[in-house]
Design a protein around this motif. Structure first.
Motif, PDB file in Angstrom:
ATOM      1  N   ARG A 153       0.827  -1.209   0.000  1.00  0.00           N
ATOM      2  CA  ARG A 153       0.000   0.000   0.000  1.00  0.00           C
ATOM      3  C   ARG A 153       0.856   1.252   0.000  1.00  0.00           C
ATOM      4  NH1 ARG A 153      -0.797   2.970   4.055  1.00  0.00           N
ATOM      5  NH2 ARG A 153      -0.501   1.367   5.648  1.00  0.00           N
ATOM      6  N   GLU A 173     -11.729   4.346  -0.573  1.00  0.00           N
ATOM      7  CA  GLU A 173     -12.207   4.700  -1.907  1.00  0.00           C
ATOM      8  C   GLU A 173     -11.983   3.543  -2.873  1.00  0.00           C
ATOM      9  OE1 GLU A 173     -10.472   8.325  -3.185  1.00  0.00           O
ATOM     10  OE2 GLU A 173     -11.092   9.461  -1.416  1.00  0.00           O
ATOM     11  N   LEU A 174     -10.953   2.763  -2.636  1.00  0.00           N
ATOM     12  CA  LEU A 174     -10.677   1.614  -3.502  1.00  0.00           C
ATOM     13  C   LEU A 174     -11.668   0.491  -3.248  1.00  0.00           C
ATOM     14  CD1 LEU A 174      -6.771   1.465  -3.141  1.00  0.00           C
ATOM     15  CD2 LEU A 174      -8.084   2.495  -5.005  1.00  0.00           C
ATOM     16  N   ILE A 183      -9.097  -5.668  -6.857  1.00  0.00           N
ATOM     17  CA  ILE A 183      -9.156  -4.202  -6.823  1.00  0.00           C
ATOM     18  C   ILE A 183      -7.884  -3.643  -6.221  1.00  0.00           C
ATOM     19  CG2 ILE A 183     -10.378  -2.230  -5.829  1.00  0.00           C
ATOM     20  CD1 ILE A 183     -12.918  -3.990  -5.818  1.00  0.00           C
ATOM     21  N   LEU A 184      -7.474  -4.190  -5.087  1.00  0.00           N
ATOM     22  CA  LEU A 184      -6.267  -3.699  -4.422  1.00  0.00           C
ATOM     23  C   LEU A 184      -5.011  -4.065  -5.202  1.00  0.00           C
ATOM     24  CD1 LEU A 184      -7.189  -4.470  -0.704  1.00  0.00           C
ATOM     25  CD2 LEU A 184      -7.125  -2.233  -1.820  1.00  0.00           C
ATOM     26  N   TYR A 228      -0.566   5.026  -1.221  1.00  0.00           N
ATOM     27  CA  TYR A 228      -1.867   5.154  -0.560  1.00  0.00           C
ATOM     28  C   TYR A 228      -1.703   5.172   0.956  1.00  0.00           C
ATOM     29  CZ  TYR A 228      -4.259   4.055  -4.959  1.00  0.00           C
ATOM     30  OH  TYR A 228      -4.728   4.075  -6.250  1.00  0.00           O
ATOM     31  N   GLU A 241      -4.668  -4.325  -8.406  1.00  0.00           N
ATOM     32  CA  GLU A 241      -4.525  -3.382  -9.521  1.00  0.00           C
ATOM     33  C   GLU A 241      -4.061  -2.021  -9.029  1.00  0.00           C
ATOM     34  OE1 GLU A 241      -7.144  -1.510 -13.243  1.00  0.00           O
ATOM     35  OE2 GLU A 241      -8.074  -2.913 -11.817  1.00  0.00           O
ATOM     36  N   ALA A 242      -4.635  -1.556  -7.932  1.00  0.00           N
ATOM     37  CA  ALA A 242      -4.248  -0.248  -7.387  1.00  0.00           C
ATOM     38  C   ALA A 242      -2.799  -0.247  -6.913  1.00  0.00           C
ATOM     39  CB  ALA A 242      -5.173   0.128  -6.235  1.00  0.00           C
ATOM     40  N   TYR A 243      -2.353  -1.361  -6.362  1.00  0.00           N
ATOM     41  CA  TYR A 243      -0.981  -1.448  -5.848  1.00  0.00           C
ATOM     42  C   TYR A 243       0.030  -1.788  -6.939  1.00  0.00           C
ATOM     43  CZ  TYR A 243      -3.131  -1.644  -1.160  1.00  0.00           C
ATOM     44  OH  TYR A 243      -3.840  -1.375  -0.004  1.00  0.00           O
ATOM     45  N   THR A 300      -7.687   3.905   1.252  1.00  0.00           N
ATOM     46  CA  THR A 300      -8.112   2.639   0.644  1.00  0.00           C
ATOM     47  C   THR A 300      -9.615   2.440   0.679  1.00  0.00           C
ATOM     48  OG1 THR A 300      -7.839   1.394   2.726  1.00  0.00           O
ATOM     49  CG2 THR A 300      -5.928   1.529   1.245  1.00  0.00           C
ATOM     50  N   ALA A 325       2.607   2.024  -3.215  1.00  0.00           N
ATOM     51  CA  ALA A 325       1.713   2.549  -4.239  1.00  0.00           C
ATOM     52  C   ALA A 325       1.270   3.979  -3.932  1.00  0.00           C
ATOM     53  CB  ALA A 325       0.485   1.654  -4.370  1.00  0.00           C
TER      54      ALA A 325
END
Length: 299
Positions: free
Chosen positions: A78, A90-91, A117-118, A83, A120-122, A88, A81
């Protein structure tokens, strides 16, 4: 968690070498110039989630400028990335950061719906996210092939002729999962193995235990179901070194053939003469094996 090493002198030198002002760096990171000054003089240390932006501002790779000793857990992914824990929500689409906070604090694992979801965000694979989560829960699982083959990975080691497949059952499962075109959760892996073998021998907890190393061995029916789910042969669990070298070499060959097939467009496939050569060599091995088992060789 293994914090990244922060050296204020390296930050100062990197900024000066890049011809940047403290205000330039501050603007990119989203802090004040006074805050950058305090970092460079060791009066304070950046929050972990600011290190990526700081490295980018200084035009350096994150791992080079702020190296980390050890493997990342969920909080590390996290932070890398950029964040905060609060961000998180919002993710995940939740009113609080509770799902992520609970997983990072080893209280409750992430719901399966949050994993892609996480991930991809990370900027990582789902499997990498799961390994990081295992570490948050106190199980320092290695990266695929890391313990047996080193950081270069199994394919690179095989190409140099320095090794074969990962050694332990947990490492092999992780290695095979990373080779799949689409990620599978522990529950999906269990369901797929049961479906393909027609037997209810796997469950989510058992698969997780085998994958993380909490469970070090299993009966043949369990291993056969795992092999089916992972689209491989049960021989992959064998302890025979020669068998492991052959399977590892075959996996490497498959990757090389896929690369050749992709050249010039997928529709071209493999050259016919290359396929003929491979089939001819396989037939020769079969013939030699028959001859070596008591059948007379043809003149």
């Amino acid at each position: 968690m293994p914090a990244r090493r922060f050296d204020p002198n390296r930050v100062l030198l990197a900024r000066r070498e890049g011809g940047l002002k403290q205000t330039d760096v501050a603007s990119y990171v989203g802090v004040s110039g006074a805050r950058v000054s305090s970092w460079e003089t060791a009066r304070s240390v950046p929050d972990p989630e600011k290190l990526r932006r700081l490295a980018e501002a200084l035009r350096h790779d994150l791992d080079d400028l702020f190296p980390r000793d050890g493997r990342p857990d969920l909080a590390d992914l996290r932070a890398d990335a950029g964040y905060t824990q609060a961000a998180t929500r919002e993710l995940t689409g939740t009113s609080t950061a509770g799902p992520v906070a609970a997983a990072e604090n080893a209280q409750r694992r992430l719901a399966e719906e949050y994993e892609p979801i996480l991930a991809e965000a990370y900027g990582v694979s789902v499997e990498a996210l799961r390994r990081a989560q295992d570490r948050s829960f106190g199980n320092d699982v290695p990266e695929p092939g890391e313990a047996a083959l080193g950081a270069a990975g199994p394919e690179a080691q095989l190409q140099r002729g320095q090794g074969g497949l990962p050694e332990t059952l947990a490492e092999k499962i992780t290695y095979l999962l990373d080779r799949l075109p689409n990620p599978l959760s522990d529950a999906q892996l269990a369901a797929l193995g049961n479906d393909r073998t027609g037997r209810e021998v796997l469950n989510e907890d058992l698969v997780r235990g085998l994958r993380t190393g909490e469970v070090s061995g299993a009966q043949d029916d369990v291993l056969n179901a795992l092999a089916e789910a992972l689209d491989t042969t049960p021989l992959i669990w064998s302890q025979d070194a020669d068998v492991q070298r052959i399977i590892g070499g075959t996996m490497l060959l498959r990757g090389q053939l896929s690369a050749i097939a992709a050249r010039g467009g997928q529709e071209e496939g493999l050259p016919a003469d290359l396929l003929d050569f491979i089939l001819h060599e396989v037939d020769k091995v079969r013939s030699e094996a028959r001859d070596g088992h008591g059948r007379p060789a043809q003149p």
